[in-house]
Design an enzyme around this catalytic site. Sequence first.
Site, PDB file in Angstrom:
ATOM      1  N   ALA A 280      23.548  12.028  24.922  1.00  0.00           N
ATOM      2  CA  ALA A 280      23.038  12.464  23.610  1.00  0.00           C
ATOM      3  C   ALA A 280      21.794  13.297  23.906  1.00  0.00           C
ATOM      4  O   ALA A 280      20.684  12.764  24.015  1.00  0.00           O
ATOM      5  CB  ALA A 280      22.679  11.246  22.759  1.00  0.00           C
TER       6      ALA A 280
ATOM      7  N   ASP B 105      19.404  -4.169  15.246  1.00  0.00           N
ATOM      8  CA  ASP B 105      18.135  -3.485  15.534  1.00  0.00           C
ATOM      9  C   ASP B 105      18.233  -2.006  15.185  1.00  0.00           C
ATOM     10  O   ASP B 105      17.800  -1.136  15.932  1.00  0.00           O
ATOM     11  CB  ASP B 105      17.756  -3.663  17.022  1.00  0.00           C
ATOM     12  CG  ASP B 105      16.278  -3.350  17.257  1.00  0.00           C
ATOM     13  OD1 ASP B 105      15.891  -3.164  18.434  1.00  0.00           O
ATOM     14  OD2 ASP B 105      15.523  -3.252  16.264  1.00  0.00           O
TER      15      ASP B 105
ATOM     16  N   LYS C 281      22.884   4.925  32.538  1.00  0.00           N
ATOM     17  CA  LYS C 281      21.816   3.935  32.357  1.00  0.00           C
ATOM     18  C   LYS C 281      21.830   3.037  33.589  1.00  0.00           C
ATOM     19  O   LYS C 281      22.854   2.443  33.908  1.00  0.00           O
ATOM     20  CB  LYS C 281      22.102   3.132  31.088  1.00  0.00           C
ATOM     21  CG  LYS C 281      21.073   2.096  30.725  1.00  0.00           C
ATOM     22  CD  LYS C 281      21.328   1.651  29.283  1.00  0.00           C
ATOM     23  CE  LYS C 281      20.422   0.558  28.818  1.00  0.00           C
ATOM     24  NZ  LYS C 281      20.571   0.297  27.371  1.00  0.00           N
TER      25      LYS C 281
ATOM     26  N   SER D  73      15.449  -0.610  32.129  1.00  0.00           N
ATOM     27  CA  SER D  73      16.450   0.408  32.467  1.00  0.00           C
ATOM     28  C   SER D  73      15.822   1.786  32.567  1.00  0.00           C
ATOM     29  O   SER D  73      14.770   2.051  31.987  1.00  0.00           O
ATOM     30  CB  SER D  73      17.512   0.447  31.361  1.00  0.00           C
ATOM     31  OG  SER D  73      16.849   0.534  30.106  1.00  0.00           O
TER      32      SER D  73
HETATM   33  N1  LIG Z   1      23.169   7.962  25.924  1.00  0.00           N
HETATM   34  C1  LIG Z   1      21.932   8.471  25.989  1.00  0.00           C
HETATM   35  N2  LIG Z   1      21.738   9.809  26.013  1.00  0.00           N
HETATM   36  C2  LIG Z   1      20.491  10.325  26.067  1.00  0.00           C
HETATM   37  N3  LIG Z   1      19.364   9.587  26.096  1.00  0.00           N
HETATM   38  C3  LIG Z   1      19.509   8.247  26.078  1.00  0.00           C
HETATM   39  C4  LIG Z   1      20.786   7.623  26.035  1.00  0.00           C
HETATM   40  N4  LIG Z   1      20.602   6.272  26.030  1.00  0.00           N
HETATM   41  C5  LIG Z   1      19.284   6.064  26.065  1.00  0.00           C
HETATM   42  N5  LIG Z   1      18.613   7.235  26.106  1.00  0.00           N
HETATM   43  C6  LIG Z   1      17.156   7.375  26.114  1.00  0.00           C
HETATM   44  O1  LIG Z   1      16.636   6.693  27.251  1.00  0.00           O
HETATM   45  C7  LIG Z   1      15.535   5.869  26.883  1.00  0.00           C
HETATM   46  C8  LIG Z   1      15.772   4.468  27.381  1.00  0.00           C
HETATM   47  O2  LIG Z   1      16.863   3.950  26.674  1.00  0.00           O
HETATM   48  P1  LIG Z   1      17.344   2.443  26.970  1.00  0.00           P
HETATM   49  O3  LIG Z   1      18.435   2.136  26.013  1.00  0.00           O
HETATM   50  O4  LIG Z   1      17.593   2.292  28.404  1.00  0.00           O
HETATM   51  O5  LIG Z   1      16.046   1.569  26.689  1.00  0.00           O
HETATM   52  P2  LIG Z   1      15.466   1.291  25.251  1.00  0.00           P
HETATM   53  O6  LIG Z   1      16.484   0.495  24.478  1.00  0.00           O
HETATM   54  O7  LIG Z   1      14.994   2.562  24.646  1.00  0.00           O
HETATM   55  O8  LIG Z   1      14.210   0.435  25.584  1.00  0.00           O
HETATM   56  P3  LIG Z   1      14.178  -1.138  25.477  1.00  0.00           P
HETATM   57  O9  LIG Z   1      15.197  -1.614  26.477  1.00  0.00           O
HETATM   58  O10 LIG Z   1      12.773  -1.453  25.801  1.00  0.00           O
HETATM   59  O11 LIG Z   1      14.577  -1.449  24.045  1.00  0.00           O
HETATM   60  C9  LIG Z   1      15.404   5.919  25.375  1.00  0.00           C
HETATM   61  O12 LIG Z   1      14.229   6.648  25.085  1.00  0.00           O
HETATM   62  C10 LIG Z   1      16.589   6.676  24.883  1.00  0.00           C
HETATM   63  O13 LIG Z   1      16.184   7.638  23.937  1.00  0.00           O
END
Ligand SMILES: Nc1ncnc2c1ncn2[C@@H]1O[C@H](COP(=O)(O)OP(=O)(O)OP(=O)(O)O)[C@@H](O)[C@H]1O
Length: 324
Positions: free
Chosen positions: A115, A158, A63, A46
């Site tokens: 966030a 997690d 996302k 993502s």
């Molecule tokens: N709602 C949000 N607001 C701001 N930043 C976000 C938000 N959701 C995710 N992020 C940031 O975007 C990045 C990617 O998040 P995402 O949840 O897509 O993947 P991840 O869970 O971090 O990675 P993986 O899928 O490998 O576990 C992360 O570093 C996270 O800090």
Amino acid sequence: EDWRERGAAMSTRQEVDSSGQVQTRLVKKGVKDFNFGRTLGEGSYSTVLAATDRQNLKEYAIKVLDKRHIIKEKKVKYVNIERDTLNRLTEHPGVVRLYYTSQDERSLYFVLDLASGGELLGVLKKMGTFDVECTQFYGAQILDSVAYMHSRGVIHRDLKPENVLLDRSMHTKITDFGTAKILPDPKAHGAGNNITPGSPIDGAEEDRANSFVGTAEYVSPELLNRSNACKASDLWAFGCIIYQLLAGRPPFKAANEYLTFQKILNLEYSFPDGFPAAARDLVERLLVLEPANRLPVDHIMSHEFFDGVQWGKELWRQKPPRLK
Ligand SMILES: Nc1ncnc2c1ncn2[C@@H]1O[C@H](COP(=O)(O)OP(=O)(O)OP(=O)(O)O)[C@@H](O)[C@H]1O
Ligand SMILES: O=C(O)[C@@H]1CCC(=O)N(CCc2ccc(Cl)cc2)[C@H]1c1ccccc1Cl
């Protein structure tokens, strides 16, 4: 809530119908209703982008997942779990809210709370360690959010400082629910069902849902012993987080995952000199091998370490302590 409440998810469009009448139609917004901004981060499957709703100028995190990649990596189940858990957790300030999903031929979109304060892990790394006041406040917000998730039958599985995001007022927002577990709804099967809480309907689903193991440093002993995740698994991770905020490192960390797992199973950890006594007592009552013997949420809330914390709405209205 009427559609105005869901303003983020719906918009109106004027259309002339067959009799020449102008009709106002409610249409679900597409991603074209947003101005996309900076990339907030990348996941394995993502990309998360900041976006502004062109109509109400509100800011969101969107996302974006590539369908082909999701299918190739066999992650469709995780996408559906993330959607299902987020759809169940819409009433708490400490959980990232999903406003709605959208898709086009190439991608899936989750329109989420923004966030903008980054990850708690990043803040902790910058500070080195948190003092007691900050650990109390951030620990309390995380616990309040975990209590809400559990009350909605969701186990995160997690929990870790990377998955605790911060909004612009530095309040916490827990994210990353693709690997969460939704407990079967006991009421749904009618009275006297033969399903014990926490055991999903069929074995196959059970194995798949349980094949997931969290992040090494925070994984609970029961998950390593091939048994099911339970609510107390999140409380084990919570104990690791409290320790880490005060010590600046997680309690179980070794040169590789296997050695980390060994430390966990042998409960091999120690407190640095000067670790506050009340926090030590709390951590010792959470990092317990037998899940049933871990302090339950309500006892954690009334533990001496959280003396003075105002639980409930006040916790989310107050100004966070300055991170010093
Ligand atoms: N709602 C949000 N607001 C701001 N930043 C976000 C938000 N959701 C995710 N992020 C940031 O975007 C990045 C990617 O998040 P995402 O949840 O897509 O993947 P991840 O869970 O971090 O990675 P993986 O899928 O490998 O576990 C992360 O570093 C996270 O800090
Ligand atoms: O649950 C929903 O909100 C819709 C329902 C209709 C729908 O088709 N989808 C997409 C299902 C899906 C999941 C994974 C892939 Cl790779 C492709 C399609 C769902 C969806 C759309 C956008 C983002 C996520 C999801 Cl699960």
